[in-house]
Scaffold this motif. Structure first.
Motif, PDB file in Angstrom:
ATOM      1  N   TRP A 150       0.837  -1.198   0.000  1.00  0.00           N
ATOM      2  CA  TRP A 150       0.000   0.000   0.000  1.00  0.00           C
ATOM      3  C   TRP A 150       0.873   1.249   0.000  1.00  0.00           C
ATOM      4  CZ3 TRP A 150       0.003   4.040   3.441  1.00  0.00           C
ATOM      5  CH2 TRP A 150      -1.022   4.984   3.284  1.00  0.00           C
ATOM      6  N   SER A 151       0.376   2.298  -0.662  1.00  0.00           N
ATOM      7  CA  SER A 151       1.022   3.612  -0.586  1.00  0.00           C
ATOM      8  C   SER A 151      -0.011   4.686  -0.906  1.00  0.00           C
ATOM      9  CB  SER A 151       2.210   3.705  -1.561  1.00  0.00           C
ATOM     10  OG  SER A 151       1.759   3.683  -2.892  1.00  0.00           O
ATOM     11  N   ASP A 152       0.379   5.920  -0.670  1.00  0.00           N
ATOM     12  CA  ASP A 152      -0.426   7.090  -1.043  1.00  0.00           C
ATOM     13  C   ASP A 152       0.504   7.998  -1.852  1.00  0.00           C
ATOM     14  OD1 ASP A 152      -2.160   9.213  -1.326  1.00  0.00           O
ATOM     15  OD2 ASP A 152      -2.320   9.659   0.811  1.00  0.00           O
ATOM     16  N   PRO A 153       0.820   7.598  -3.097  1.00  0.00           N
ATOM     17  CA  PRO A 153       1.863   8.277  -3.868  1.00  0.00           C
ATOM     18  C   PRO A 153       1.564   9.716  -4.241  1.00  0.00           C
ATOM     19  CG  PRO A 153       0.682   6.736  -5.260  1.00  0.00           C
ATOM     20  CD  PRO A 153       0.185   6.533  -3.856  1.00  0.00           C
ATOM     21  N   TRP A 154       0.306  10.092  -4.306  1.00  0.00           N
ATOM     22  CA  TRP A 154      -0.049  11.446  -4.708  1.00  0.00           C
ATOM     23  C   TRP A 154      -0.470  12.303  -3.518  1.00  0.00           C
ATOM     24  CZ3 TRP A 154      -2.506   7.172  -7.110  1.00  0.00           C
ATOM     25  CH2 TRP A 154      -1.858   6.744  -8.263  1.00  0.00           C
ATOM     26  N   GLY A 155      -0.485  11.714  -2.333  1.00  0.00           N
ATOM     27  CA  GLY A 155      -0.933  12.441  -1.147  1.00  0.00           C
ATOM     28  C   GLY A 155      -2.434  12.667  -1.192  1.00  0.00           C
ATOM     29  N   GLY A 156      -2.960  13.189  -0.135  1.00  0.00           N
ATOM     30  CA  GLY A 156      -4.371  13.560  -0.117  1.00  0.00           C
ATOM     31  C   GLY A 156      -5.344  12.430   0.106  1.00  0.00           C
ATOM     32  N   GLY A 157      -4.884  11.261   0.553  1.00  0.00           N
ATOM     33  CA  GLY A 157      -5.814  10.208   0.923  1.00  0.00           C
ATOM     34  C   GLY A 157      -6.134   9.178  -0.129  1.00  0.00           C
ATOM     35  N   HIS A 158      -5.253   8.944  -1.076  1.00  0.00           N
ATOM     36  CA  HIS A 158      -5.443   7.862  -2.041  1.00  0.00           C
ATOM     37  C   HIS A 158      -4.957   6.550  -1.424  1.00  0.00           C
ATOM     38  CE1 HIS A 158      -5.267  11.422  -4.611  1.00  0.00           C
ATOM     39  NE2 HIS A 158      -6.012  10.736  -5.455  1.00  0.00           N
ATOM     40  N   ASP A 159      -5.597   5.466  -1.772  1.00  0.00           N
ATOM     41  CA  ASP A 159      -5.120   4.144  -1.412  1.00  0.00           C
ATOM     42  C   ASP A 159      -4.680   3.472  -2.699  1.00  0.00           C
ATOM     43  OD1 ASP A 159      -5.660   4.363   1.321  1.00  0.00           O
ATOM     44  OD2 ASP A 159      -7.716   3.658   1.076  1.00  0.00           O
ATOM     45  N   ALA A 160      -3.367   3.368  -2.881  1.00  0.00           N
ATOM     46  CA  ALA A 160      -2.803   2.758  -4.081  1.00  0.00           C
ATOM     47  C   ALA A 160      -2.169   1.436  -3.692  1.00  0.00           C
ATOM     48  CB  ALA A 160      -1.768   3.689  -4.701  1.00  0.00           C
ATOM     49  N   TRP A 161      -2.579   0.380  -4.359  1.00  0.00           N
ATOM     50  CA  TRP A 161      -2.054  -0.958  -4.095  1.00  0.00           C
ATOM     51  C   TRP A 161      -1.203  -1.394  -5.258  1.00  0.00           C
ATOM     52  CZ3 TRP A 161      -2.181  -3.268   0.472  1.00  0.00           C
ATOM     53  CH2 TRP A 161      -3.071  -2.760   1.422  1.00  0.00           C
ATOM     54  N   LYS A 162       0.002  -1.882  -4.939  1.00  0.00           N
ATOM     55  CA  LYS A 162       0.968  -2.308  -5.949  1.00  0.00           C
ATOM     56  C   LYS A 162       1.425  -3.731  -5.663  1.00  0.00           C
ATOM     57  CE  LYS A 162       2.918   2.338  -6.417  1.00  0.00           C
ATOM     58  NZ  LYS A 162       4.173   3.127  -6.365  1.00  0.00           N
ATOM     59  N   VAL A 163       1.863  -4.386  -6.715  1.00  0.00           N
ATOM     60  CA  VAL A 163       2.560  -5.660  -6.592  1.00  0.00           C
ATOM     61  C   VAL A 163       3.779  -5.545  -7.506  1.00  0.00           C
ATOM     62  CG1 VAL A 163       1.149  -6.839  -8.370  1.00  0.00           C
ATOM     63  CG2 VAL A 163       2.401  -8.175  -6.656  1.00  0.00           C
ATOM     64  N   GLY A 164       4.948  -5.836  -6.949  1.00  0.00           N
ATOM     65  CA  GLY A 164       6.178  -5.705  -7.723  1.00  0.00           C
ATOM     66  C   GLY A 164       6.418  -4.289  -8.206  1.00  0.00           C
ATOM     67  N   GLY A 165       5.906  -3.305  -7.459  1.00  0.00           N
ATOM     68  CA  GLY A 165       6.087  -1.904  -7.822  1.00  0.00           C
ATOM     69  C   GLY A 165       5.110  -1.383  -8.859  1.00  0.00           C
TER      70      GLY A 165
END
Length: 125
Positions: free
Chosen positions: A18-33
Motif C-alpha cells: 500500500w502507498s499514497d503516492p499522490w498524497g491527499g488520501g489515495h489508497d494505491a495498491w501495488k505488486v512488484g512496484g
C-alpha cells in the motif's frame, strides 16, 4: 463494499504493498512496484486493471462502469457499491494481471512469499 473492505482484500494478496503516492488520501495498491488497484481521495470507486482493452470495454458495457480517469484504457472504475463477490474477483484478477507481467524472478519470489516485508496498509501500525 467499503473502502476498508477493499483495502482488507488487497492487503492479503501476495506481495501487495500500500502507498499514497499522490498524497491527499489515495489508497494505491501495488505488486512488484506496479499498480493494480487505486481508490481515489473521494473514495467512491476503485480503479482496477483489466487483462486487455477489450475486457475493460466489455465490463463497461456489461455493468455500466466507466474508464478509470488518468489511467490507460485497460483500467475500469468500479463503484464501491458493486456486489462484494464481483468486486473481490476483479481485485484478484487485476492483481493476477499485473503479477503475470512481472519478470519471472520477481513473480516467483512474490508467489513464494519471499518478498520483503510490505509497509502496513491504511489503518495499520
Amino acid at each position: 463494499m467499503s473502502r476498508d473492505a477493499v483495502n482488507a482484500i488487497c492487503r492479503v494478496l501476495p506481495g501487495a504493498e500500500w502507498s499514497d503516492p499522490w498524497g491527499g488520501g489515495h489508497d494505491a495498491w501495488k505488486v512488484g512496484g506496479k499498480l493494480f488497484a487505486v481508490i481515489g481521495a473521494a473514495g467512491a470507486a476503485v480503479a482496477v486493471k483489466c487483462a486487455s482493452v477489450d475486457e475493460a470495454e466489455h465490463l463497461m458495457d456489461l455493468f455500466g462502469w466507466r474508464k478509470a480517469a488518468y489511467f490507460h484504457r485497460s483500467w475500469v472504475e468500479m463503484p464501491l457499491g458493486t456486489e462484494a463477490d464481483l468486486l473481490r474477483h476483479r481485485l484478484e484478477a487485476s492483481h493476477a494481471t499485473i503479477l503475470a507481467g512481472l519478470p519471472r524472478k520477481v513473480r516467483t519470489a512474490l508467489e513464494a512469499g519471499r518478498d520483503a516485508a510490505a509497509p502496513p496498509g491504511p489503518g495499520q501500525a
